[in-house]
Design a protein around this motif. Structure first.
Motif, PDB file in Angstrom:
ATOM      1  N   UNK A 215       0.785  -1.227   0.000  1.00 22.21           N
ATOM      2  CA  UNK A 215       0.000   0.000   0.000  1.00 22.21           C
ATOM      3  C   UNK A 215       0.817   1.276   0.000  1.00 22.21           C
ATOM      4  N   UNK A 216       2.136   1.167   0.031  1.00 20.90           N
ATOM      5  CA  UNK A 216       3.011   2.345   0.038  1.00 20.90           C
ATOM      6  C   UNK A 216       3.790   2.411  -1.265  1.00 20.90           C
ATOM      7  N   UNK A 217       3.942   3.598  -1.792  1.00 23.96           N
ATOM      8  CA  UNK A 217       4.668   3.789  -3.039  1.00 23.96           C
ATOM      9  C   UNK A 217       6.147   3.484  -2.841  1.00 23.96           C
ATOM     10  N   UNK A 218       6.686   2.683  -3.733  1.00 24.14           N
ATOM     11  CA  UNK A 218       8.111   2.364  -3.726  1.00 24.14           C
ATOM     12  C   UNK A 218       8.644   2.692  -5.111  1.00 24.14           C
ATOM     13  N   UNK A 219       9.685   3.522  -5.174  1.00 19.56           N
ATOM     14  CA  UNK A 219      10.236   3.917  -6.468  1.00 19.56           C
ATOM     15  C   UNK A 219      11.696   3.498  -6.645  1.00 19.56           C
ATOM     16  N   UNK A 220      12.085   2.436  -5.979  1.00 16.85           N
ATOM     17  CA  UNK A 220      13.447   1.913  -6.080  1.00 16.85           C
ATOM     18  C   UNK A 220      13.365   0.518  -6.700  1.00 16.85           C
ATOM     19  N   UNK A 221      13.885   0.382  -7.907  1.00 14.52           N
ATOM     20  CA  UNK A 221      13.776  -0.874  -8.651  1.00 14.52           C
ATOM     21  C   UNK A 221      14.461  -2.037  -7.940  1.00 14.52           C
ATOM     22  N   UNK A 222      15.502  -1.758  -7.181  1.00 16.74           N
ATOM     23  CA  UNK A 222      16.237  -2.825  -6.503  1.00 16.74           C
ATOM     24  C   UNK A 222      15.622  -3.200  -5.156  1.00 16.74           C
ATOM     25  N   UNK A 223      14.507  -2.577  -4.791  1.00 17.18           N
ATOM     26  CA  UNK A 223      13.820  -2.921  -3.540  1.00 17.18           C
ATOM     27  C   UNK A 223      13.570  -4.429  -3.525  1.00 17.18           C
ATOM     28  N   UNK A 224      13.851  -5.071  -2.410  1.00 12.13           N
ATOM     29  CA  UNK A 224      13.709  -6.521  -2.302  1.00 12.13           C
ATOM     30  C   UNK A 224      12.413  -6.862  -1.577  1.00 12.13           C
ATOM     31  N   UNK A 225      11.539  -7.577  -2.267  1.00  9.15           N
ATOM     32  CA  UNK A 225      10.265  -7.964  -1.662  1.00  9.15           C
ATOM     33  C   UNK A 225      10.478  -9.141  -0.721  1.00  9.15           C
ATOM     34  N   UNK A 226       9.582  -9.262   0.241  1.00  8.50           N
ATOM     35  CA  UNK A 226       9.634 -10.345   1.217  1.00  8.50           C
ATOM     36  C   UNK A 226       8.363 -11.162   1.142  1.00  8.50           C
ATOM     37  N   UNK A 227       8.413 -12.336   1.716  1.00 10.66           N
ATOM     38  CA  UNK A 227       7.242 -13.214   1.753  1.00 10.66           C
ATOM     39  C   UNK A 227       6.096 -12.489   2.467  1.00 10.66           C
ATOM     40  N   UNK A 228       4.917 -12.557   1.866  1.00 14.96           N
ATOM     41  CA  UNK A 228       3.729 -11.949   2.459  1.00 14.96           C
ATOM     42  C   UNK A 228       3.427 -10.546   1.958  1.00 14.96           C
ATOM     43  N   UNK A 229       4.370  -9.911   1.296  1.00 15.98           N
ATOM     44  CA  UNK A 229       4.127  -8.557   0.805  1.00 15.98           C
ATOM     45  C   UNK A 229       3.237  -8.575  -0.432  1.00 15.98           C
ATOM     46  N   UNK A 230       2.433  -7.525  -0.563  1.00 20.90           N
ATOM     47  CA  UNK A 230       1.549  -7.376  -1.714  1.00 20.90           C
ATOM     48  C   UNK A 230       2.083  -6.251  -2.588  1.00 20.90           C
ATOM     49  N   UNK A 231       2.333  -6.574  -3.851  1.00 17.27           N
ATOM     50  CA  UNK A 231       2.808  -5.609  -4.840  1.00 17.27           C
ATOM     51  C   UNK A 231       1.628  -5.299  -5.745  1.00 17.27           C
ATOM     52  N   UNK A 232       1.358  -4.015  -5.960  1.00 16.91           N
ATOM     53  CA  UNK A 232       0.219  -3.643  -6.796  1.00 16.91           C
ATOM     54  C   UNK A 232       0.546  -2.416  -7.636  1.00 16.91           C
ATOM     55  N   UNK A 233      -0.284  -2.202  -8.642  1.00 15.31           N
ATOM     56  CA  UNK A 233      -0.172  -1.028  -9.491  1.00 15.31           C
ATOM     57  C   UNK A 233      -1.123   0.022  -8.935  1.00 15.31           C
ATOM     58  N   UNK A 234      -0.655   1.265  -8.822  1.00 13.46           N
ATOM     59  CA  UNK A 234      -1.514   2.342  -8.332  1.00 13.46           C
ATOM     60  C   UNK A 234      -2.770   2.419  -9.183  1.00 13.46           C
ATOM     61  N   UNK A 235      -3.881   2.737  -8.559  1.00 14.28           N
ATOM     62  CA  UNK A 235      -5.163   2.739  -9.252  1.00 14.28           C
ATOM     63  C   UNK A 235      -5.160   3.653 -10.476  1.00 14.28           C
ATOM     64  N   UNK A 236      -4.580   4.814 -10.363  1.00 13.63           N
ATOM     65  CA  UNK A 236      -4.540   5.751 -11.478  1.00 13.63           C
ATOM     66  C   UNK A 236      -3.598   5.348 -12.596  1.00 13.63           C
ATOM     67  N   UNK A 237      -2.748   4.361 -12.341  1.00 18.00           N
ATOM     68  CA  UNK A 237      -1.746   3.938 -13.328  1.00 18.00           C
ATOM     69  C   UNK A 237      -2.150   2.674 -14.075  1.00 18.00           C
ATOM     70  N   UNK A 238      -3.264   2.094 -13.723  1.00 12.41           N
ATOM     71  CA  UNK A 238      -3.652   0.810 -14.324  1.00 12.41           C
ATOM     72  C   UNK A 238      -4.006   0.913 -15.797  1.00 12.41           C
ATOM     73  N   UNK A 239      -4.320   2.095 -16.275  1.00 13.68           N
ATOM     74  CA  UNK A 239      -4.657   2.285 -17.680  1.00 13.68           C
ATOM     75  C   UNK A 239      -3.472   2.603 -18.564  1.00 13.68           C
ATOM     76  N   UNK A 240      -2.280   2.682 -18.004  1.00 12.70           N
ATOM     77  CA  UNK A 240      -1.084   3.005 -18.786  1.00 12.70           C
ATOM     78  C   UNK A 240      -0.787   1.900 -19.801  1.00 12.70           C
ATOM     79  N   UNK A 241      -0.282   2.299 -20.949  1.00  8.80           N
ATOM     80  CA  UNK A 241       0.017   1.344 -22.020  1.00  8.80           C
ATOM     81  C   UNK A 241       0.959   0.220 -21.582  1.00  8.80           C
TER      82      UNK A 241
END
Length: 145
Positions: free
Chosen positions: A65-91
């Protein structure tokens, strides 16, 4: 490798992999697969890793639910990655959703209807999209480190 890393980034990941208790090759694959840009790509939110990196860098991706703008950010088990609602229509997001089925992996649970991916496990050497001879990478960096 196809992850789009610089030599310096790969060397740093290799140092981290060598210092872990796991086999260096297995740990390296895990570290590469857990990068946020790769997760965005594997979830089908972008057609390529560079496109996924651009989505992340421009702030279109949320982790927990928090914006992350670092490509090398390392996700952990249990985390949810999503596209911002306003960005879902991007090509790039629409194009990624069209080819998403080919990139799915068992350690990510993806819901393209809501543009969310949950990290359900950790990747291993069988998680890559292409064959990687990790032993050769480990041997190459063992001489440099």
């Amino acid at each position: 490798m196809n992850y789009g890393l610089t030599e310096r980034q790969l060397r740093g990941l290799m140092q981290e992999a060598r210092s872990s208790k796991e086999a260096p090759g297995t740990k390296l694959i895990e570290l590469l697969e857990r990068r946020l840009d790769n997760v965005v790509f594997r979830a089908g939110f972008a057609r390529t890793i560079p496109a996924a990196r651009q989505l992340v860098n421009h702030g279109h991706i949320l982790v927990g639910g928090r914006r992350v703008d670092i490509a090398s950010f390392r996700v952990s088990r249990g985390q949810v990655v999503s596209v911002r609602e306003g960005s879902r229509g991007l090509a790039p997001v629409k194009e990624g959703a069209e080819v998403a089925a080919g990139f799915q992996t068992p350690w990510l649970q993806v819901d393209l209807a809501t543009f969310q991916a949950t990290v359900t496990g950790l990747p291993d050497e069988t998680s890559t999209l292409f064959p990687v001879q990790t032993q050769l990478v480990v041997e190459f960096y063992s001489q440099m480190l």
